[in-house]
Design a protein around this motif. Structure first.
Motif, PDB file in Angstrom:
ATOM      1  N   ARG A  13      62.899 -40.746  38.124  1.00  0.00           N
ATOM      2  CA  ARG A  13      63.252 -39.332  37.967  1.00  0.00           C
ATOM      3  C   ARG A  13      64.346 -39.170  36.919  1.00  0.00           C
ATOM      4  NH1 ARG A  13      63.656 -39.274  43.643  1.00  0.00           N
ATOM      5  NH2 ARG A  13      61.642 -38.767  44.517  1.00  0.00           N
ATOM      6  N   GLU A  14      65.371 -39.997  37.021  1.00  0.00           N
ATOM      7  CA  GLU A  14      66.483 -39.937  36.061  1.00  0.00           C
ATOM      8  C   GLU A  14      66.011 -40.256  34.641  1.00  0.00           C
ATOM      9  OE1 GLU A  14      69.882 -39.203  35.992  1.00  0.00           O
ATOM     10  OE2 GLU A  14      69.325 -38.180  37.838  1.00  0.00           O
ATOM     11  N   LEU A  15      65.183 -41.272  34.490  1.00  0.00           N
ATOM     12  CA  LEU A  15      64.694 -41.641  33.156  1.00  0.00           C
ATOM     13  C   LEU A  15      63.793 -40.563  32.575  1.00  0.00           C
ATOM     14  CD1 LEU A  15      64.011 -45.463  33.548  1.00  0.00           C
ATOM     15  CD2 LEU A  15      65.915 -44.355  32.340  1.00  0.00           C
ATOM     16  N   GLN A  16      63.008 -39.901  33.418  1.00  0.00           N
ATOM     17  CA  GLN A  16      62.181 -38.798  32.919  1.00  0.00           C
ATOM     18  C   GLN A  16      63.059 -37.641  32.462  1.00  0.00           C
ATOM     19  OE1 GLN A  16      57.877 -38.454  34.769  1.00  0.00           O
ATOM     20  NE2 GLN A  16      59.389 -38.265  36.370  1.00  0.00           N
ATOM     21  N   ARG A  17      64.197 -37.450  33.099  1.00  0.00           N
ATOM     22  CA  ARG A  17      65.125 -36.390  32.718  1.00  0.00           C
ATOM     23  C   ARG A  17      65.851 -36.764  31.426  1.00  0.00           C
ATOM     24  NH1 ARG A  17      70.125 -35.561  32.930  1.00  0.00           N
ATOM     25  NH2 ARG A  17      70.665 -37.366  34.178  1.00  0.00           N
ATOM     26  N   ASP A  18      66.290 -38.039  31.306  1.00  0.00           N
ATOM     27  CA  ASP A  18      67.022 -38.496  30.123  1.00  0.00           C
ATOM     28  C   ASP A  18      66.899 -40.011  30.004  1.00  0.00           C
ATOM     29  OD1 ASP A  18      68.705 -39.060  28.022  1.00  0.00           O
ATOM     30  OD2 ASP A  18      70.528 -38.334  29.015  1.00  0.00           O
ATOM     31  N   VAL A  54      60.830 -42.299  24.773  1.00  0.00           N
ATOM     32  CA  VAL A  54      60.714 -41.529  23.533  1.00  0.00           C
ATOM     33  C   VAL A  54      61.737 -40.401  23.495  1.00  0.00           C
ATOM     34  CG1 VAL A  54      58.238 -42.011  23.320  1.00  0.00           C
ATOM     35  CG2 VAL A  54      58.984 -39.955  24.478  1.00  0.00           C
ATOM     36  N   ALA A  55      61.944 -39.841  22.309  1.00  0.00           N
ATOM     37  CA  ALA A  55      62.772 -38.654  22.142  1.00  0.00           C
ATOM     38  C   ALA A  55      61.854 -37.438  22.102  1.00  0.00           C
ATOM     39  CB  ALA A  55      63.572 -38.749  20.844  1.00  0.00           C
ATOM     40  N   MET A  56      62.218 -36.402  22.819  1.00  0.00           N
ATOM     41  CA  MET A  56      61.466 -35.153  22.798  1.00  0.00           C
ATOM     42  C   MET A  56      62.051 -34.295  21.681  1.00  0.00           C
ATOM     43  SD  MET A  56      59.340 -35.736  25.204  1.00  0.00           S
ATOM     44  CE  MET A  56      58.555 -34.163  25.309  1.00  0.00           C
ATOM     45  N   ASP A 146      56.258 -26.655  30.078  1.00  0.00           N
ATOM     46  CA  ASP A 146      55.694 -27.805  29.396  1.00  0.00           C
ATOM     47  C   ASP A 146      56.572 -28.996  29.736  1.00  0.00           C
ATOM     48  OD1 ASP A 146      53.990 -29.292  27.726  1.00  0.00           O
ATOM     49  OD2 ASP A 146      55.320 -29.011  26.009  1.00  0.00           O
ATOM     50  N   THR A 147      56.046 -29.933  30.464  1.00  0.00           N
ATOM     51  CA  THR A 147      56.834 -31.098  30.873  1.00  0.00           C
ATOM     52  C   THR A 147      55.982 -32.338  30.830  1.00  0.00           C
ATOM     53  OG1 THR A 147      58.236 -32.040  32.609  1.00  0.00           O
ATOM     54  CG2 THR A 147      56.339 -30.750  33.342  1.00  0.00           C
ATOM     55  N   HIS A 148      56.648 -33.450  30.649  1.00  0.00           N
ATOM     56  CA  HIS A 148      55.984 -34.740  30.743  1.00  0.00           C
ATOM     57  C   HIS A 148      56.404 -35.455  32.017  1.00  0.00           C
ATOM     58  CE1 HIS A 148      54.111 -34.700  26.812  1.00  0.00           C
ATOM     59  NE2 HIS A 148      55.192 -34.083  26.381  1.00  0.00           N
ATOM     60  N   ALA A 149      57.322 -34.855  32.756  1.00  0.00           N
ATOM     61  CA  ALA A 149      57.834 -35.471  33.976  1.00  0.00           C
ATOM     62  C   ALA A 149      56.778 -35.408  35.076  1.00  0.00           C
ATOM     63  CB  ALA A 149      59.110 -34.770  34.422  1.00  0.00           C
ATOM     64  N   LEU A 150      56.459 -36.573  35.624  1.00  0.00           N
ATOM     65  CA  LEU A 150      55.495 -36.638  36.718  1.00  0.00           C
ATOM     66  C   LEU A 150      56.206 -36.316  38.043  1.00  0.00           C
ATOM     67  CD1 LEU A 150      53.568 -39.881  35.716  1.00  0.00           C
ATOM     68  CD2 LEU A 150      52.894 -37.494  35.358  1.00  0.00           C
ATOM     69  N   PRO A 151      55.501 -35.717  38.992  1.00  0.00           N
ATOM     70  CA  PRO A 151      56.131 -35.397  40.275  1.00  0.00           C
ATOM     71  C   PRO A 151      56.302 -36.658  41.111  1.00  0.00           C
ATOM     72  CG  PRO A 151      53.810 -34.789  40.301  1.00  0.00           C
ATOM     73  CD  PRO A 151      54.116 -35.271  38.918  1.00  0.00           C
ATOM     74  N   LEU A 152      57.528 -37.046  41.296  1.00  0.00           N
ATOM     75  CA  LEU A 152      57.820 -38.257  42.072  1.00  0.00           C
ATOM     76  C   LEU A 152      58.472 -37.872  43.388  1.00  0.00           C
ATOM     77  CD1 LEU A 152      59.171 -40.416  39.122  1.00  0.00           C
ATOM     78  CD2 LEU A 152      56.937 -40.550  40.194  1.00  0.00           C
TER      79      LEU A 152
END
Length: 152
Positions: A13-18, A54-56, A146-152
């Motif tokens: 979750r943290e890595l998907q955020r930053d 990656v960088a968004m 628009d997100t790339h974060a998967l629901p964990l």
């Protein structure tokens, strides 16, 4: 499928955020030492759970303010056509996603371009590379989520 525990989920979750945050900051956020975080991240990468960091980027700041969804229908379903289509779309950096669909549509393409003239250039380039029986497009007027974060 890999077994993921709650600590792994917090890390993900943290890595998907930053994904660029320091291991010290990540460790503080998930309650682990920096070394324990590093070992878990390496294990998640080795298992294929983390596939890239990656960088968004802001498309508007880069002159790519128009998102388009191209709806593709084709009469060709042979493996060689699909290989040509796949190679053509992979080779066009404006195309961000290509999806084979069920139902009336055969393929859905998500692309980012500067404007309508740039979309027309993309369209012309695609139909020169591979025969398509029908192409229609829908242009995004407002991006609500628009997100790339998967629901964990």
């Amino acid at each position: 499928m890999v077994t993921i525990d709650e600590t792994d989920r917090r890390i993900l979750r943290e890595l998907q955020r930053d994904a660029g945050q320091s291991l010290d900051h990540l460790g503080d956020a998930v309650g682990l030492s920096r070394n324990a975080c590093w070992r878990r991240i390496k294990a998640l990468e080795a298992a294929g759970v983390i596939t890239a960091r990656v960088a968004m980027l802001d498309p508007d700041q880069l002159g790519l303010g128009l998102m388009v969804f191209m709806l593709i229908r084709t009469n060709a379903h042979a493996p060689d056509w699909l290989e040509r289509f796949s190679a053509a779309t992979r080779g066009m950096p404006e195309i961000l996603g290509v999806y084979r669909m069920t139902g009336d549509l055969d393929y859905l393409i998500r692309a980012r371009v500067a404007d309508m003239a740039d979309y027309d250039r993309l369209y012309q380039a695609l139909i020169r590379r591979v025969p398509l029986s029908d192409v229609s497009a829908s242009f995004v007027m407002e991006q609500i989520k628009d997100t790339h974060a998967l629901p964990l």
